[in-house]
Design a protein around this motif. Structure first.
Motif, PDB file in Angstrom:
ATOM      1  N   GLU A  65      32.911  43.047  45.192  1.00  4.47           N
ATOM      2  CA  GLU A  65      32.885  42.707  43.764  1.00  4.47           C
ATOM      3  C   GLU A  65      33.663  41.426  43.496  1.00  4.47           C
ATOM      4  N   LEU A  66      34.811  41.260  44.146  1.00  3.85           N
ATOM      5  CA  LEU A  66      35.577  40.023  43.985  1.00  3.85           C
ATOM      6  C   LEU A  66      34.817  38.841  44.577  1.00  3.85           C
ATOM      7  N   PHE A  67      34.242  39.044  45.745  1.00  4.61           N
ATOM      8  CA  PHE A  67      33.480  37.967  46.383  1.00  4.61           C
ATOM      9  C   PHE A  67      32.284  37.565  45.523  1.00  4.61           C
ATOM     10  N   ASP A  68      31.575  38.548  44.965  1.00  4.34           N
ATOM     11  CA  ASP A  68      30.418  38.258  44.121  1.00  4.34           C
ATOM     12  C   ASP A  68      30.831  37.461  42.882  1.00  4.34           C
ATOM     13  N   ALA A  69      31.973  37.816  42.290  1.00  2.00           N
ATOM     14  CA  ALA A  69      32.452  37.081  41.114  1.00  2.00           C
ATOM     15  C   ALA A  69      32.751  35.636  41.470  1.00  2.00           C
ATOM     16  N   LEU A  70      33.327  35.411  42.640  1.00  2.00           N
ATOM     17  CA  LEU A  70      33.626  34.043  43.066  1.00  2.00           C
ATOM     18  C   LEU A  70      32.358  33.246  43.342  1.00  2.00           C
ATOM     19  N   ASP A  71      31.400  33.875  43.986  1.00  2.82           N
ATOM     20  CA  ASP A  71      30.190  33.156  44.400  1.00  2.82           C
ATOM     21  C   ASP A  71      29.136  33.038  43.309  1.00  2.82           C
ATOM     22  N   HIS A  72      29.147  33.968  42.338  1.00  7.74           N
ATOM     23  CA  HIS A  72      28.080  33.988  41.337  1.00  7.74           C
ATOM     24  C   HIS A  72      28.584  33.988  39.894  1.00  7.74           C
ATOM     25  N   GLY A  73      29.904  34.021  39.698  1.00  9.10           N
ATOM     26  CA  GLY A  73      30.458  34.040  38.353  1.00  9.10           C
ATOM     27  C   GLY A  73      30.869  35.441  37.936  1.00  9.10           C
ATOM     28  N   ALA A  74      31.844  35.512  37.038  1.00  9.12           N
ATOM     29  CA  ALA A  74      32.328  36.804  36.560  1.00  9.12           C
ATOM     30  C   ALA A  74      31.267  37.483  35.696  1.00  9.12           C
ATOM     31  N   PRO A  75      31.169  38.819  35.755  1.00  9.41           N
ATOM     32  CA  PRO A  75      30.231  39.524  34.877  1.00  9.41           C
ATOM     33  C   PRO A  75      30.704  39.442  33.437  1.00  9.41           C
ATOM     34  N   PRO A  76      29.839  39.685  32.456  1.00 16.86           N
ATOM     35  CA  PRO A  76      30.261  39.658  31.050  1.00 16.86           C
ATOM     36  C   PRO A  76      31.367  40.672  30.799  1.00 16.86           C
ATOM     37  N   LEU A  77      32.331  40.297  29.962  1.00 18.07           N
ATOM     38  CA  LEU A  77      33.395  41.225  29.615  1.00 18.07           C
ATOM     39  C   LEU A  77      32.848  42.356  28.746  1.00 18.07           C
ATOM     40  N   PRO A  78      33.353  43.570  28.920  1.00 14.32           N
ATOM     41  CA  PRO A  78      32.942  44.648  28.023  1.00 14.32           C
ATOM     42  C   PRO A  78      33.438  44.384  26.614  1.00 14.32           C
ATOM     43  N   VAL A  79      32.769  44.963  25.626  1.00 12.70           N
ATOM     44  CA  VAL A  79      33.159  44.785  24.228  1.00 12.70           C
ATOM     45  C   VAL A  79      34.564  45.314  23.982  1.00 12.70           C
ATOM     46  N   ALA A  80      34.903  46.418  24.626  1.00 13.15           N
ATOM     47  CA  ALA A  80      36.234  47.008  24.510  1.00 13.15           C
ATOM     48  C   ALA A  80      36.705  47.400  25.896  1.00 13.15           C
ATOM     49  N   LEU A  81      38.025  47.399  26.086  1.00 14.02           N
ATOM     50  CA  LEU A  81      38.610  47.789  27.368  1.00 14.02           C
ATOM     51  C   LEU A  81      39.516  48.989  27.111  1.00 14.02           C
ATOM     52  N   PRO A  82      39.018  50.188  27.366  1.00 13.21           N
ATOM     53  CA  PRO A  82      39.800  51.398  27.076  1.00 13.21           C
ATOM     54  C   PRO A  82      41.041  51.500  27.955  1.00 13.21           C
ATOM     55  N   ALA A  83      42.009  52.288  27.500  1.00 16.04           N
ATOM     56  CA  ALA A  83      43.217  52.532  28.287  1.00 16.04           C
ATOM     57  C   ALA A  83      42.842  53.118  29.642  1.00 16.04           C
ATOM     58  N   GLY A  84      43.490  52.599  30.688  1.00 17.48           N
ATOM     59  CA  GLY A  84      43.224  53.087  32.030  1.00 17.48           C
ATOM     60  C   GLY A  84      42.041  52.444  32.709  1.00 17.48           C
ATOM     61  N   SER A  85      41.523  51.342  32.150  1.00 11.07           N
ATOM     62  CA  SER A  85      40.374  50.668  32.761  1.00 11.07           C
ATOM     63  C   SER A  85      40.686  49.200  33.026  1.00 11.07           C
ATOM     64  N   ALA A  86      39.846  48.573  33.810  1.00  6.99           N
ATOM     65  CA  ALA A  86      40.028  47.169  34.166  1.00  6.99           C
ATOM     66  C   ALA A  86      38.680  46.480  34.254  1.00  6.99           C
TER      67      ALA A  86
END
Length: 204
Positions: free
Chosen positions: A20-41
């Motif tokens: 997942e980290l490699f894919d983000a570097l090579d293809h760009g970060a995925p869209p951010l979620p609308v909200a980031l609930p407690a306990g998530s990243a």
């Protein structure tokens, strides 16, 4: 590409698996979620410059509900593969990194670029700095100048831009130049990795 978020684990570098980290570097970060609930990243930004890569992961603390970031700095091996696990460090982040502003916020002092650079690490044999900033929706392209090198980066929808660079001299100062869609220079910001303190940023 779908929004992605993960539950937190005890080992920060295991929020996301290596691919997942490699894919983000090579293809760009995925869209951010609308909200980031407690306990998530969620992966918020990724960029590479030369043989180094940087990935910004935002997380919501399960106990205090505050927003934090981890900056992952990775190096490519001699055969061109990303090395894992990366080095990482981070701190608190303002809520507005999840909501790209249309115009400068109050603490941005009229600048369409807000420097968020802070982390230094040694993912390989050299010390590397993350060069990270947030851009308003007025900024289409950011030009990063550091240690005699220049790189143009298209600003993603999230507005969060990150690239890594080797620290060559203590006096080297990064310059970020923001251009609008017509190519007009509308903002300039600076950061000196070994001198400037981490920015003090408030929610607005």
């Amino acid at each position: 590409m779908e929004d992605t978020e993960h539950e937190l684990s005890d080992d920060s570098y295991r929020f996301f698996d290596e691919q997942e980290l490699f894919d983000a570097l090579d293809h760009g970060a995925p869209p951010l979620p609308v909200a980031l609930p407690a306990g998530s990243a969620a992966i918020a930004a990724a960029g590479q410059w030369g043989r180094y890569g940087s990935v910004i992961v935002l997380s919501r603390d399960l106990e205090d509900g505050e927003l934090y970031d981890d900056v992952y700095l990775l190096a490519r091996s001699a055969v061109g593969q990303w090395q894992y696990p990366p080095t990482s460090s981070g701190g608190g982040m303002p809520e507005w990194v999840l909501r790209r502003p249309d115009e400068p916020l109050r603490d941005w002092f009229g600048n369409d670029l807000m420097d968020l650079s802070c982390q230094l690490a040694r993912p390989d044999m050299e010390w590397v700095a993350d060069l990270t900033l947030m851009a308003t929706r007025r900024v289409a392209t950011v030009q990063v100048r550091y240690a005699g090198d220049v790189m143009d980066v298209a600003v993603p929808e999230s507005g969060l831009v990150t690239v890594p660079h080797t620290i060559r001299h203590a006096d080297d100062r990064a310059e970020f130049r923001g251009f609008d869609a017509s190519g007009e220079l509308i903002a300039v910001s600076h950061y000196q990795p070994l001198t400037d303190e981490c920015p003090t940023i408030h929610d607005q």
